[in-house]
Scaffold this motif. Structure first.
Motif, PDB file in Angstrom:
ATOM      1  N   UNK A 118       0.841  -1.198   0.000  1.00  0.00           N
ATOM      2  CA  UNK A 118       0.000   0.000   0.000  1.00  0.00           C
ATOM      3  C   UNK A 118       0.875   1.246   0.000  1.00  0.00           C
ATOM      4  N   UNK A 119       1.859   1.289   0.905  1.00  0.00           N
ATOM      5  CA  UNK A 119       2.743   2.446   1.009  1.00  0.00           C
ATOM      6  C   UNK A 119       3.544   2.640  -0.273  1.00  0.00           C
ATOM      7  N   UNK A 120       4.105   1.570  -0.798  1.00  0.00           N
ATOM      8  CA  UNK A 120       4.942   1.668  -1.993  1.00  0.00           C
ATOM      9  C   UNK A 120       4.150   2.178  -3.192  1.00  0.00           C
ATOM     10  N   UNK A 121       2.961   1.637  -3.401  1.00  0.00           N
ATOM     11  CA  UNK A 121       2.157   2.056  -4.538  1.00  0.00           C
ATOM     12  C   UNK A 121       1.672   3.498  -4.388  1.00  0.00           C
ATOM     13  N   UNK A 122       1.318   3.890  -3.169  1.00  0.00           N
ATOM     14  CA  UNK A 122       0.856   5.263  -2.943  1.00  0.00           C
ATOM     15  C   UNK A 122       1.975   6.262  -3.198  1.00  0.00           C
ATOM     16  N   UNK A 123       3.168   5.968  -2.686  1.00  0.00           N
ATOM     17  CA  UNK A 123       4.309   6.857  -2.898  1.00  0.00           C
ATOM     18  C   UNK A 123       4.653   6.934  -4.375  1.00  0.00           C
ATOM     19  N   UNK A 124       4.615   5.803  -5.045  1.00  0.00           N
ATOM     20  CA  UNK A 124       4.956   5.761  -6.467  1.00  0.00           C
ATOM     21  C   UNK A 124       3.946   6.549  -7.296  1.00  0.00           C
ATOM     22  N   UNK A 125       2.659   6.412  -6.976  1.00  0.00           N
ATOM     23  CA  UNK A 125       1.623   7.103  -7.749  1.00  0.00           C
ATOM     24  C   UNK A 125       1.611   8.613  -7.504  1.00  0.00           C
ATOM     25  N   UNK A 126       1.939   9.047  -6.284  1.00  0.00           N
ATOM     26  CA  UNK A 126       1.832  10.455  -5.931  1.00  0.00           C
ATOM     27  C   UNK A 126       3.135  11.226  -6.061  1.00  0.00           C
ATOM     28  N   UNK A 127       4.226  10.555  -6.386  1.00  0.00           N
ATOM     29  CA  UNK A 127       5.485  11.274  -6.562  1.00  0.00           C
ATOM     30  C   UNK A 127       5.434  12.101  -7.836  1.00  0.00           C
ATOM     31  N   UNK A 128       6.129  13.222  -7.929  1.00  0.00           N
ATOM     32  CA  UNK A 128       7.088  13.749  -6.959  1.00  0.00           C
ATOM     33  C   UNK A 128       6.475  14.730  -5.954  1.00  0.00           C
ATOM     34  N   UNK A 129       5.140  14.870  -5.935  1.00  0.00           N
ATOM     35  CA  UNK A 129       4.523  15.882  -5.078  1.00  0.00           C
ATOM     36  C   UNK A 129       4.462  15.446  -3.615  1.00  0.00           C
ATOM     37  N   UNK A 130       4.333  14.156  -3.349  1.00  0.00           N
ATOM     38  CA  UNK A 130       4.183  13.688  -1.977  1.00  0.00           C
ATOM     39  C   UNK A 130       5.474  13.895  -1.194  1.00  0.00           C
ATOM     40  N   UNK A 131       5.401  14.727  -0.155  1.00  0.00           N
ATOM     41  CA  UNK A 131       6.575  15.047   0.660  1.00  0.00           C
ATOM     42  C   UNK A 131       6.415  14.635   2.120  1.00  0.00           C
ATOM     43  N   UNK A 132       5.179  14.497   2.589  1.00  0.00           N
ATOM     44  CA  UNK A 132       4.935  14.195   4.000  1.00  0.00           C
ATOM     45  C   UNK A 132       4.051  12.957   4.111  1.00  0.00           C
ATOM     46  N   UNK A 133       4.505  12.000   4.921  1.00  0.00           N
ATOM     47  CA  UNK A 133       3.781  10.740   5.072  1.00  0.00           C
ATOM     48  C   UNK A 133       3.800  10.319   6.532  1.00  0.00           C
ATOM     49  N   UNK A 134       2.622  10.023   7.062  1.00  0.00           N
ATOM     50  CA  UNK A 134       2.477   9.566   8.444  1.00  0.00           C
ATOM     51  C   UNK A 134       1.800   8.200   8.419  1.00  0.00           C
ATOM     52  N   UNK A 194      12.149   2.501   3.955  1.00  0.00           N
ATOM     53  CA  UNK A 194      13.249   2.753   3.029  1.00  0.00           C
ATOM     54  C   UNK A 194      12.726   3.222   1.677  1.00  0.00           C
ATOM     55  N   UNK A 195      11.665   2.582   1.190  1.00  0.00           N
ATOM     56  CA  UNK A 195      11.126   2.940  -0.118  1.00  0.00           C
ATOM     57  C   UNK A 195      10.605   4.373  -0.123  1.00  0.00           C
ATOM     58  N   UNK A 196       9.906   4.768   0.937  1.00  0.00           N
ATOM     59  CA  UNK A 196       9.353   6.116   1.000  1.00  0.00           C
ATOM     60  C   UNK A 196      10.457   7.169   0.994  1.00  0.00           C
ATOM     61  N   UNK A 197      11.497   6.941   1.779  1.00  0.00           N
ATOM     62  CA  UNK A 197      12.596   7.910   1.846  1.00  0.00           C
ATOM     63  C   UNK A 197      13.333   7.985   0.523  1.00  0.00           C
ATOM     64  N   UNK A 198      13.546   6.852  -0.099  1.00  0.00           N
ATOM     65  CA  UNK A 198      14.287   6.820  -1.352  1.00  0.00           C
ATOM     66  C   UNK A 198      13.502   7.373  -2.533  1.00  0.00           C
ATOM     67  N   UNK A 199      12.202   7.633  -2.338  1.00  0.00           N
ATOM     68  CA  UNK A 199      11.368   8.146  -3.421  1.00  0.00           C
ATOM     69  C   UNK A 199      10.793   9.524  -3.123  1.00  0.00           C
ATOM     70  N   UNK A 200      11.527  10.312  -2.341  1.00  0.00           N
ATOM     71  CA  UNK A 200      11.201  11.727  -2.226  1.00  0.00           C
ATOM     72  C   UNK A 200      10.434  12.176  -1.011  1.00  0.00           C
ATOM     73  N   UNK A 201      10.018  11.267  -0.120  1.00  0.00           N
ATOM     74  CA  UNK A 201       9.319  11.682   1.100  1.00  0.00           C
ATOM     75  C   UNK A 201      10.337  12.266   2.069  1.00  0.00           C
TER      76      UNK A 201
END
Length: 335
Positions: free
Chosen positions: A149-165, A178-185
């Protein structure tokens, strides 16, 4: 509206002052009275940046329908933050977050807090097209959130997604972090995630020369199963908070941007290796396994360190004397 209506003599500014006393639901009602009132209400709605959905509806509906909720949210389409936190009808209408996000369209929306309500990946992905400026997601406590869920959400919303809780997510592991940090969060919070365990090693090197002027924060408080934390020198986090990670034994951080490091309550922490030319605050409260040599090395490697909390450590007074003898700037909290 008839000409003898007393409201006709009121200026728009005075109407705006009166309408400002009303709550969100009543604003929707009075906007349907006439064109002028709708125009004035619209000017007021543009100033409302945060919509707490549950609080706005609680005193007016026994159980609101999906159409009523979506109508209200669309009326406040200028909001920047939409929150479902403390949703009062969670047992009888838990799918409200999915209903709203699938029908929401807003060019100003920046943050969404699902408030722990169950959502599906498709609910998040559709926001990319309907809310193009979305940059923050709070999925904490959501039972459907896992690594995929996290990986797909980050991938779909990049590069705008900067904050994730994703705090209190029982199915999230180290891989998602690791995936979230490496993809711009750049502001990630994952407190109390029980499956974040073992070694968390992050050594990703950002590509290109993208601007990283925003504050970068990593919060993993009360992740009690992390044993080893390693952060490489190129991610530029200004604040790292690992407080109450009671199993943490080794912490290695090589990042010149680091300014604040919080490790309070890490009672099993044995090694702290930090190399940062900008570190100003280090909170090591109750880290009783740390030795004097580790503290001395930390101070030497961080020339800008001005505040260090050693409360609960028996040798704090000796470190203070060492600071005075070496004329190093520092202020100690000795407890």
């Amino acid at each position: 509206m008839e000409h003898d209506d007393p409201f006709a003599s009121l200026s728009d500014d005075l109407l705006l002052f009166i309408f400002n006393k009303l709550d969100t639901v009543h604003l929707c009602y009075i906007a349907s009275v006439c064109r002028r009132w709708r125009y004035v209400v619209r000017q007021l709605v543009k100033k409302i940046h945060v919509l707490l959905l549950g609080k706005s509806l609680k005193q007016y509906f026994h159980i609101p329908t999906g159409r009523q909720i979506l109508s209200l949210v669309r009326f406040f389409s200028y909001v920047e933050v939409l929150s479902f936190r403390n949703w009062p009808w969670v047992e009888r209408f838990p799918e409200v977050a999915s209903v709203v996000m699938r029908g929401l369209r807003s060019a100003t929306l920046k943050k969404v807090d699902v408030g722990g309500l169950p959502v599906q990946p498709g609910d998040i992905w559709i926001l990319r097209d309907n809310c193009p400026n979305l940059c923050g997601l709070k999925l904490g406590g959501c039972s459907t959130v896992d690594d995929e869920f996290v990986k797909q959400s980050v991938k779909r919303l990049k590069p705008h997604l900067k904050e994730l809780d994703i705090s209190d997510s029982t199915r999230v592991t180290t891989a998602a972090i690791k995936f979230a940090i490496e993809n711009g969060v750049i502001r990630l919070k994952a407190s109390r995630c029980k499956r974040i365990s073992g070694a968390l090693v992050i050594n990703h090197v950002p590509k290109g020369n993208e601007s990283r002027d925003d504050e970068h924060c990593l919060t993993l408080t009360q992740c009690k199963n992390i044993n080893w934390f390693h952060l490489d020198r190129n991610l530029r986090f200004t604040t790292i908070n690992l407080s109450q990670c009671t199993s943490l034994e080794y912490c290695h951080i090589y990042d010149n941007a680091l300014q604040n490091l919080h490790l309070s309550g890490c009672r099993n922490l044995r090694v702290v290796e930090v190399a940062s030319s900008n570190l100003k605050v280090a909170n090591l409260f109750s880290c009783k396994q740390l030795s004097e040599e580790i503290i001395y090395k930390l101070i030497e490697n961080c020339p800008m360190l001005t505040e260090i909390n050693l409360a609960g450590l028996g040798f704090a007074s000796q470190v203070q004397q060492w600071l005075l003898e070496n004329r190093l700037m520092g202020s100690l909290n000795l407890g």
